[in-house]
Design an enzyme around this catalytic site. Structure first.
Site, PDB file in Angstrom:
ATOM      1  CG  HIS A  87      21.170  -5.514  -5.808  1.00 41.66           C
ATOM      2  ND1 HIS A  87      20.574  -4.309  -5.506  1.00 41.66           N
ATOM      3  CD2 HIS A  87      22.245  -5.210  -6.577  1.00 41.66           C
ATOM      4  CE1 HIS A  87      21.270  -3.328  -6.062  1.00 41.66           C
ATOM      5  NE2 HIS A  87      22.275  -3.838  -6.723  1.00 41.66           N
TER       6      HIS A  87
ATOM      7  CG  ASP B  35      22.306  -0.188  -8.767  1.00 39.98           C
ATOM      8  OD1 ASP B  35      22.308  -1.404  -8.564  1.00 39.98           O
ATOM      9  OD2 ASP B  35      23.027   0.607  -8.139  1.00 39.98           O
TER      10      ASP B  35
ATOM     11  CD  GLU C  45      24.809  -4.171  -4.430  1.00 37.97           C
ATOM     12  OE1 GLU C  45      25.950  -4.037  -4.906  1.00 37.97           O
ATOM     13  OE2 GLU C  45      24.043  -3.185  -4.272  1.00 37.97           O
TER      14      GLU C  45
ATOM     15  CG  ASP D 187      24.765  -4.519  -9.589  1.00 34.31           C
ATOM     16  OD1 ASP D 187      23.972  -3.669 -10.038  1.00 34.31           O
ATOM     17  OD2 ASP D 187      25.010  -4.640  -8.373  1.00 34.31           O
TER      18      ASP D 187
END
Ligand SMILES: [Zn+2]
Length: 353
Positions: free
Chosen positions: A78, A195, A229, A250
């Site tokens: 994402h 992230d 996400e 991820d």
């Protein structure tokens, strides 16, 4: 399993780093992630092997079609990040925020922000506690809780009232993006929002390395670049129904009690959403071992993935979760090239298996 598995293509780490830094510097809180989706789309458009489409929700899907009797597979990562929106314009002209995802207030105290006014202007500001001045509040500032009520945005614009702030073009619901503060030193990349931009960079870098080496995946693969996400439903749509396996890429959780670190890739066996698919995990572990990819296995407590969002939405696939170790996640994060390279290699090993 093949007896003589191939050597993986070389990874251009300068390319990986540059792509990652450029992506990190594009503001893309969930709901406002279009610029980052468009950036990835432009990068992938140079590869004629890929057919690019968008879902109605705005996610990017890149299909690499090959002739194979095996059903297709998919990878997802994402580009959306934590952020905030304007919740309220205060009587002193400053902004109260509503957070997108779980950014931790102490981690953004004094951080620079851009307010993307819905009328088109971009206004600079910073996040402060409402008892910031040491000469007014003395020691009380340290005692003030860092929460939605007490954190505010001070704008670099002449305003001391709600009316003047509204005249700047700022409305309730406008996007507020925190500076990522990207810095690359000695193999480490520190930044907010690694992230999951680190993993998007891993996927793009894997594609680039395979194309440069003249290689194709052994079966048709869909790369799903998710844009929702951080609020829990990114990949719940957009994975084609004929996909047999989904590998979520991820971040791995690094810190007290965790097995993961910044120098390895990690396979998550279980997180807050439950246990991943044992069969697919076994294959991925075997591949890592065959190719000498440094990896760990781990369990994440406060974590859910886009792959699980797909499972929950009824997706019938074997599901795994791999990714590089990210220190201080949802805070001021840090990765290392060793973990990023390991993850990129693992992706290639999977695609070429
Ligand atoms: Zn993530």
């Amino acid at each position: 399993m093949k007896e003589n598995f191939m050597t993986l293509p070389t990874i251009d780490t300068n390319y990986l780093t540059k792509f990652l830094v450029d992506l990190l510097n594009i503001h893309s809180p969930t709901g406002f992630a279009e610029p980052a989706i468009a950036f990835v789309e432009k990068e992938l458009s140079q590869f004629s092997q890929l057919q690019l489409t968008r879902t109605r929700k705005g996610a990017l899907v890149a299909k690499w079609e090959v002739q194979s009797d095996l059903p297709p597979v998919a990878l997802t990562a994402h580009v959306d990040t934590l952020g905030a929106v304007v919740k309220e314009i205060k009587s002193n002209g400053r902004l109260r925020l509503s957070r997108i995802g779980g950014i931790q207030w102490p981690s953004v105290e004094t951080e620079g922000v851009w307010v993307f006014a819905s009328k088109g202007e971009r206004i600079r500001g910073s996040v402060l506690i409402d008892t910031a001045s040491g000469h007014i509040h003395g020691g009380a500032g340290a005692e003030t809780p860092r929460n939605d009520e007490h954190m505010e945005v001070r704008l670099e614009a002449r305003t001391t009232s709600e009316k003047e702030t509204r005249e700047l073009g700022i409305n309730i619901g406008d996007c507020v993006a925190f500076d990522p503060r990207v810095e690359v030193t000695n193999g480490f990349v520190r930044s907010r929002f690694l992230d999951d931009k680190a993993c998007v960079a891993n996927i793009v870098s894997a594609i680039r390395s395979m194309v440069d080496a003249g290689l194709s995946p052994t079966r048709t693969v869909y790369f799903h670049i998710s844009n929702y996400e951080e609020v829990g439903h990114g990949a719940s749509a957009g994975i084609p129904a004929d996909v047999a396996e989904l590998v979520t890429v991820d971040m791995a959780v690094v810190g007290r009690g965790q097995e993961s670190d910044e120098f390895h890739a990690t396979m998550c066996i279980k997180d807050g959403g439950g246990v991943y698919h044992e069969g697919l995990n076994k294959r991925l572990r075997l591949l890592a071992e065959q190719h000498g990819i440094p990896y760990k296995t781990d369990v994440y407590v406060f974590y859910g993935s886009d792959g699980e969002a797909f499972w929950r939405a009824g997706g019938d696939v074997a599901l795994a979760l791999i990714g590089p170790g990210i220190d201080a996640s949802h805070n001021y994060e840090r990765a290392h090239m060793d973990g990023l390279v390991a993850t990129t290699k693992w992706i290639m090993a999977y695609l070429l298996d």
